[in-house]
Design an enzyme around this catalytic site. Structure first.
Site, PDB file in Angstrom:
ATOM      1  N   PRO A   2      40.012  47.429  45.969  1.00 17.89           N
ATOM      2  CA  PRO A   2      40.258  48.146  47.232  1.00 17.89           C
ATOM      3  C   PRO A   2      41.283  47.422  48.101  1.00 17.89           C
ATOM      4  O   PRO A   2      41.384  46.205  48.067  1.00 17.89           O
ATOM      5  CB  PRO A   2      38.893  48.162  47.902  1.00 17.89           C
ATOM      6  N   GLU A   3      42.062  48.188  48.863  1.00 15.53           N
ATOM      7  CA  GLU A   3      43.052  47.600  49.763  1.00 15.53           C
ATOM      8  C   GLU A   3      42.522  47.686  51.200  1.00 15.53           C
ATOM      9  O   GLU A   3      41.476  48.278  51.444  1.00 15.53           O
ATOM     10  CB  GLU A   3      44.389  48.347  49.597  1.00 15.53           C
ATOM     11  N   LYS A  53      39.562  40.692  51.934  1.00 10.96           N
ATOM     12  CA  LYS A  53      38.615  41.437  51.115  1.00 10.96           C
ATOM     13  C   LYS A  53      37.169  41.018  51.385  1.00 10.96           C
ATOM     14  O   LYS A  53      36.252  41.444  50.683  1.00 10.96           O
ATOM     15  CB  LYS A  53      38.996  41.313  49.637  1.00 10.96           C
ATOM     16  N   ARG A 262      51.255  44.612  37.126  1.00 12.12           N
ATOM     17  CA  ARG A 262      50.877  45.803  37.898  1.00 12.12           C
ATOM     18  C   ARG A 262      52.111  46.650  38.162  1.00 12.12           C
ATOM     19  O   ARG A 262      53.188  46.143  38.428  1.00 12.12           O
ATOM     20  CB  ARG A 262      50.213  45.376  39.211  1.00 12.12           C
TER      21      ARG A 262
END
Ligand SMILES: [Zn+2]
Length: 275
Positions: A2-3, A53, A262
């Protein structure tokens, strides 16, 4: 992974479930946290705030629950004290009269006093949070101009949480697209205007995504695309995940490349102008 925008929304949900209401029951799986089960009972949660995070759950006695979910950890909320139906292993549970929050699986959990939060080894290393309402344009601009960062390729720099926290893979592509910057460039190779645009869009797109539930495209474009029958997947981003699809600004195909394993997506016509 998740960002920032997703983590902020998760924190808001936890807050809505348990903040401001007396804690009636608390559970910690780890022995070193067991003593807090009693001392936090009857207390209230005052805020739930992401730090990178990690999530900081603040109690009204100057104590804070630090939780970092690593790859598999997950917060789940419920309106009842009943545990959700899951095979994951429970690490922490907070139950209030209005709702409950449960933390599962591989998570780092610690209790910190108020003044220990900023000095926590993980939090200390983070750059300014792009979703946090107190982060300013000037702070972000300073980061792009900083000697420690300006010589690094933007494609990798933007994923470094020590540079700006909260930017992840989709925001990286979207920020570079909007600022019309080549992902292979370094901040020192950008024009003054590009650097300002990078700072501006780092904040604007992250905050838009937080408010819209993950959409980075501008509202007018979203409306126009919806009228044409586009799906959410089609109007959600400018470049991210749109390989081979026409750029919304110039019509040329969006392309992808791999950096550090990525994918990054961009418009060659718009972002590789000097080639
Ligand atoms: Zn384009």
């Amino acid at each position: 992974m998740p960002e920032g925008p997703e983590i902020w929304r998760a924190a808001d949900k936890i807050s809505q479930a348990v903040a401001g209401e007396e804690i009636v029951d608390l559970f910690f799986a780890f022995d070193e946290l067991k003593p807090f089960e009693e001392s936090l009972k009857g207390r209230k949660i005052t805020s739930v705030t992401p730090r990178g995070k990690a999530i900081i759950t603040a109690f009204d006695n100057e104590m804070n629950l630090y939780s970092h979910n690593q790859l598999y950890g997950k917060w789940m909320i419920s309106k009842t004290p009943e545990e959700p139906d899951t095979n994951r292993s429970l690490r922490a549970a907070i139950r209030t009269k209005k709702g409950s929050a449960f933390l599962y699986s591989a998570s780092e959990i610690e209790m910190l006093e108020d003044d220990e939060v900023k000095d926590h080894p993980y939090i200390k290393k983070l750059g300014p949070d792009v979703v946090h309402p107190e982060t300013t344009f000037e702070q972000v601009l300073e980061r792009y101009k900083d000697d420690n960062f300006k010589n690094r390729k933007l494609a990798t720099l933007l994923l470094d949480q020590g540079f700006l926290s909260g930017v992840g893979n989709y925001l990286r592509s979207e920020i570079l697209f909007c600022a019309k910057v080549d992902p292979d460039h370094r901040p020192k190779e950008c024009t003054e205007e590009q650097v300002k645009d990078l700072a501006q869009y780092s904040l604007e797109l992250s905050r838009r995504s937080y408010q819209t539930g993950g959409i980075t495209t501008e509202p007018e474009l979203v409306e126009a695309l919806k009228r044409e029958g586009s799906t959410r997947k089609q109007y959600r981003h400018y470049a991210y995940g749109r390989t081979g699809k026409p750029c919304y600004k110039c019509g040329k195909d969006i392309v992808e490349m791999k950096t550090g394993g990525r994918k990054i997506y961009y418009c060659e016509n718009r972002q590789k102008m000097d080639q």
